[in-house]
Design a protein around this motif. Structure first.
Motif, PDB file in Angstrom:
ATOM      1  N   GLY A  46     -12.041  10.234  -0.480  1.00 28.98           N
ATOM      2  CA  GLY A  46     -12.179   9.417  -1.682  1.00 28.98           C
ATOM      3  C   GLY A  46     -11.078   9.729  -2.675  1.00 28.98           C
ATOM      4  N   ASP A  47     -11.444   9.928  -3.931  1.00 31.14           N
ATOM      5  CA  ASP A  47     -10.467  10.239  -4.978  1.00 31.14           C
ATOM      6  C   ASP A  47     -10.165  11.728  -5.093  1.00 31.14           C
ATOM      7  N   ALA A  48     -10.842  12.569  -4.295  1.00 28.03           N
ATOM      8  CA  ALA A  48     -10.677  14.020  -4.412  1.00 28.03           C
ATOM      9  C   ALA A  48      -9.395  14.534  -3.761  1.00 28.03           C
ATOM     10  N   ALA A  49      -8.799  13.748  -2.883  1.00 29.53           N
ATOM     11  CA  ALA A  49      -7.578  14.153  -2.167  1.00 29.53           C
ATOM     12  C   ALA A  49      -6.815  12.889  -1.786  1.00 29.53           C
ATOM     13  N   GLN A  50      -5.601  13.088  -1.289  1.00 30.68           N
ATOM     14  CA  GLN A  50      -4.749  11.956  -0.934  1.00 30.68           C
ATOM     15  C   GLN A  50      -4.293  12.050   0.512  1.00 30.68           C
ATOM     16  N   VAL A  51      -4.348  10.924   1.198  1.00 31.13           N
ATOM     17  CA  VAL A  51      -3.821  10.822   2.547  1.00 31.13           C
ATOM     18  C   VAL A  51      -2.652   9.842   2.478  1.00 31.13           C
ATOM     19  N   VAL A  52      -1.445  10.382   2.677  1.00 26.34           N
ATOM     20  CA  VAL A  52      -0.217   9.599   2.572  1.00 26.34           C
ATOM     21  C   VAL A  52       0.378   9.463   3.965  1.00 26.34           C
ATOM     22  N   GLN A  66       3.493  -1.576   5.796  1.00 28.38           N
ATOM     23  CA  GLN A  66       2.274  -1.876   5.041  1.00 28.38           C
ATOM     24  C   GLN A  66       1.469  -2.962   5.749  1.00 28.38           C
ATOM     25  N   ALA A  67       2.146  -4.014   6.208  1.00 25.52           N
ATOM     26  CA  ALA A  67       1.475  -5.092   6.934  1.00 25.52           C
ATOM     27  C   ALA A  67       0.891  -4.568   8.242  1.00 25.52           C
ATOM     28  N   PHE A  68       1.632  -3.682   8.915  1.00 26.41           N
ATOM     29  CA  PHE A  68       1.183  -3.066  10.166  1.00 26.41           C
ATOM     30  C   PHE A  68      -0.162  -2.359   9.951  1.00 26.41           C
ATOM     31  N   LEU A  69      -0.278  -1.625   8.850  1.00 26.80           N
ATOM     32  CA  LEU A  69      -1.523  -0.921   8.542  1.00 26.80           C
ATOM     33  C   LEU A  69      -2.639  -1.910   8.195  1.00 26.80           C
ATOM     34  N   VAL A  77      -5.514   4.771   3.565  1.00 28.86           N
ATOM     35  CA  VAL A  77      -4.325   5.628   3.579  1.00 28.86           C
ATOM     36  C   VAL A  77      -3.293   5.027   2.628  1.00 28.86           C
ATOM     37  N   GLN A  78      -2.475   5.872   2.010  1.00 28.21           N
ATOM     38  CA  GLN A  78      -1.444   5.402   1.090  1.00 28.21           C
ATOM     39  C   GLN A  78      -0.149   5.192   1.861  1.00 28.21           C
TER      40      GLN A  78
END
Length: 133
Positions: A46-52, A66-69, A77-78
């Motif tokens: 959620g907002d507690a961590a980031q997945v880039v 971005q379109a692929f994702l 995922v960011q």
């Protein structure tokens, strides 16, 4: 590197939360295979961590990865983009490569090659960085 909004940013701007940084490419089969497990980590965090997920598709338009994702319903995922492959070159060039940072921006783990991010090995790495269980 280019942030999802297209602006040029550095990873240090993400400091403050644990970060899972995954280097991948649209042409990398093992990368694509592990993307759903990275999405699951992002949902749990959620907002507690980031997945880039940092695309290493050289020179391509950032909207392509971005379109692929989006086509694969990976919306948590960011999607960042590294059009010159700078980070991949700096880390040895293997894809996928995942680096885990704690909230202070210190590296606490690195995985070269694909990993099931829902498995016990991944859980241990993520806990080290402060990701929620």
């Amino acid at each position: 590197m280019l942030a999802p909004d297209g602006s040029r940013k550095y990873l240090t701007t993400l400091k403050g939360k644990p970060i899972l940084l995954n280097l991948w490419a649209t042409w990398c089969a093992p990368c694509i295979e592990e993307l759903p497990t990275l999405e699951a980590v992002a949902v749990r965090a959620g907002d507690a961590a980031q997945v880039v997920v940092l695309s290493q598709d050289i020179g391509s338009d950032p909207s392509g990865p971005q379109a692929f994702l989006r086509e694969r319903s990976l919306s948590h995922v960011q999607p960042w983009h590294d059009p010159e492959n700078e980070l991949s070159i700096a880390t040895g060039g293997a894809l996928p490569t995942t680096i885990i940072y704690d909230r202070e921006g210190e590296e606490v783990g690195r995985v070269i090659g694909p990993l099931d991010w829902n498995g016990p090995e991944a859980s241990e790495l993520l806990a080290k960085a402060g990701f929620p269980a």
